[in-house]
Design an enzyme around this catalytic site. Sequence first.
Site, PDB file in Angstrom:
ATOM      1  N   LYS A   1      68.571  76.981  46.119  1.00  0.00           N
ATOM      2  CA  LYS A   1      69.222  78.364  46.502  1.00  0.00           C
ATOM      3  C   LYS A   1      68.685  78.983  47.583  1.00  0.00           C
ATOM      4  CE  LYS A   1      68.944  79.209  41.607  1.00  0.00           C
ATOM      5  NZ  LYS A   1      67.823  79.474  40.467  1.00  0.00           N
ATOM      6  N   GLY A   2      67.523  78.346  47.960  1.00  0.00           N
ATOM      7  CA  GLY A   2      66.377  78.918  49.053  1.00  0.00           C
ATOM      8  C   GLY A   2      67.049  79.023  50.607  1.00  0.00           C
TER       9      GLY A   2
ATOM     10  N   GLU B   1      68.070  73.968  55.571  1.00  0.00           N
ATOM     11  CA  GLU B   1      67.102  74.213  54.493  1.00  0.00           C
ATOM     12  C   GLU B   1      66.315  75.232  54.627  1.00  0.00           C
ATOM     13  OE1 GLU B   1      66.217  73.275  51.760  1.00  0.00           O
ATOM     14  OE2 GLU B   1      66.218  71.065  51.575  1.00  0.00           O
ATOM     15  N   ASP B   2      65.601  75.980  53.590  1.00  0.00           N
ATOM     16  CA  ASP B   2      64.695  77.160  54.170  1.00  0.00           C
ATOM     17  C   ASP B   2      63.508  76.597  54.274  1.00  0.00           C
ATOM     18  OD1 ASP B   2      64.685  75.992  51.334  1.00  0.00           O
ATOM     19  OD2 ASP B   2      63.795  77.875  50.461  1.00  0.00           O
TER      20      ASP B   2
ATOM     21  N   ASP C   1      58.850  70.550  53.088  1.00  0.00           N
ATOM     22  CA  ASP C   1      57.617  70.396  52.912  1.00  0.00           C
ATOM     23  C   ASP C   1      57.235  68.651  52.944  1.00  0.00           C
ATOM     24  OD1 ASP C   1      56.383  72.583  52.491  1.00  0.00           O
ATOM     25  OD2 ASP C   1      57.065  72.823  50.394  1.00  0.00           O
TER      26      ASP C   1
ATOM     27  N   ASP D   1      61.147  81.695  47.129  1.00  0.00           N
ATOM     28  CA  ASP D   1      60.580  82.447  45.753  1.00  0.00           C
ATOM     29  C   ASP D   1      59.280  82.091  45.318  1.00  0.00           C
ATOM     30  OD1 ASP D   1      61.539  79.692  44.954  1.00  0.00           O
ATOM     31  OD2 ASP D   1      61.238  80.514  43.042  1.00  0.00           O
TER      32      ASP D   1
ATOM     33  N   ARG E   1      62.792  86.344  46.744  1.00  0.00           N
ATOM     34  CA  ARG E   1      63.671  85.807  47.672  1.00  0.00           C
ATOM     35  C   ARG E   1      64.333  86.851  48.677  1.00  0.00           C
ATOM     36  NH1 ARG E   1      64.660  80.242  46.082  1.00  0.00           N
ATOM     37  NH2 ARG E   1      64.876  80.022  43.848  1.00  0.00           N
TER      38      ARG E   1
HETATM   39  C1  PRP Z   1      62.668  73.726  48.200  1.00  0.00           C
HETATM   40  C2  PRP Z   1      63.515  73.695  49.608  1.00  0.00           C
HETATM   41  C3  PRP Z   1      63.895  72.214  49.838  1.00  0.00           C
HETATM   42  C4  PRP Z   1      62.571  71.488  49.041  1.00  0.00           C
HETATM   43  C5  PRP Z   1      61.566  71.108  50.102  1.00  0.00           C
HETATM   44  O1  PRP Z   1      63.206  73.855  47.323  1.00  0.00           O
HETATM   45  O2  PRP Z   1      64.548  74.390  49.612  1.00  0.00           O
HETATM   46  O3  PRP Z   1      64.866  72.027  49.178  1.00  0.00           O
HETATM   47  O4  PRP Z   1      61.825  72.514  48.219  1.00  0.00           O
HETATM   48  O5  PRP Z   1      60.711  70.407  49.423  1.00  0.00           O
HETATM   49  P1  PRP Z   1      60.110  68.804  50.083  1.00  0.00           P
HETATM   50  O6  PRP Z   1      60.215  68.666  51.403  1.00  0.00           O
HETATM   51  O7  PRP Z   1      58.758  68.966  49.250  1.00  0.00           O
HETATM   52  O8  PRP Z   1      61.227  67.824  49.254  1.00  0.00           O
HETATM   53  P2  PRP Z   1      62.981  74.475  45.781  1.00  0.00           P
HETATM   54  O9  PRP Z   1      62.752  73.204  44.965  1.00  0.00           O
HETATM   55  O10 PRP Z   1      61.867  75.310  45.939  1.00  0.00           O
HETATM   56  O11 PRP Z   1      64.083  75.214  45.317  1.00  0.00           O
HETATM   57  P3  PRP Z   1      64.963  76.716  45.759  1.00  0.00           P
HETATM   58  O12 PRP Z   1      65.640  76.432  47.276  1.00  0.00           O
HETATM   59  O13 PRP Z   1      65.985  76.618  44.834  1.00  0.00           O
HETATM   60  O14 PRP Z   1      63.918  77.403  45.659  1.00  0.00           O
END
Ligand code: PRP
Length: 181
Positions: A46-47, A102-103, A106, A162, A168
């Site tokens: 969702k981010g 992407e938001d 990581d 979040d 958010r």
């Molecule tokens: C976050 C973000 C990416 C992912 C990145 O999603 O939106 O999709 O983590 O992490 P990585 O590089 O370690 O794979 P999250 O799981 O927090 O879901 P959200 O967007 O719904 O908050």
Amino acid sequence: MSAPAIPGIERVLFTEEQIEARLCEVAAEISRNYAGRTVKLVGVLKGSVFFLTALARHIEVPLKIDFLGISSFSNKSGSPGVVRIAKDLDESIEGDDVILVEDIVDTGFTLRYLLQNLAGRAPNSLAVCTFLDRNSRRIVQVPVDYRCFEIPDRFVVGFGLDYNQLYRNLGYVAVMKPDKG
Ligand code: PRP
């Protein structure tokens, strides 16, 4: 801007004004690079929703949007990085000029999976745009074509990001206190 009176938040990392200015720069870069084409922004729920919509308003080439939902978890041996698509795109991307939005990036596991998956659908081109890049946590190398901000290895919220699904909707990005996140 002083620290907002929200429990758990330590300080503002990027103000609304800083975010808006950077969004304009990145959108201008995308508009230049995709001149004469139609771009399809694919957001990861969702981010990315807040970033995608804000960015899209500044992009000056014809634009379509679609969204993917994913779930990520550890496998039986506890290794992270297992990603599955929980909600697929509504439309084909075959022949499209796709920018995956992407938001935050990581470890890179999510992006690596999504790039492999989307590349298999024969888009004309496939690029990556992320609001935040926490490169210090990267485990797998992934290409990032557009990034708004590099951030330190701290837990951040706001502008789509979040903490237990909260925050958010903040217009700024803030660092959580160390005992949170
Ligand atoms: C976050 C973000 C990416 C992912 C990145 O999603 O939106 O999709 O983590 O992490 P990585 O590089 O370690 O794979 P999250 O799981 O927090 O879901 P959200 O967007 O719904 O908050």
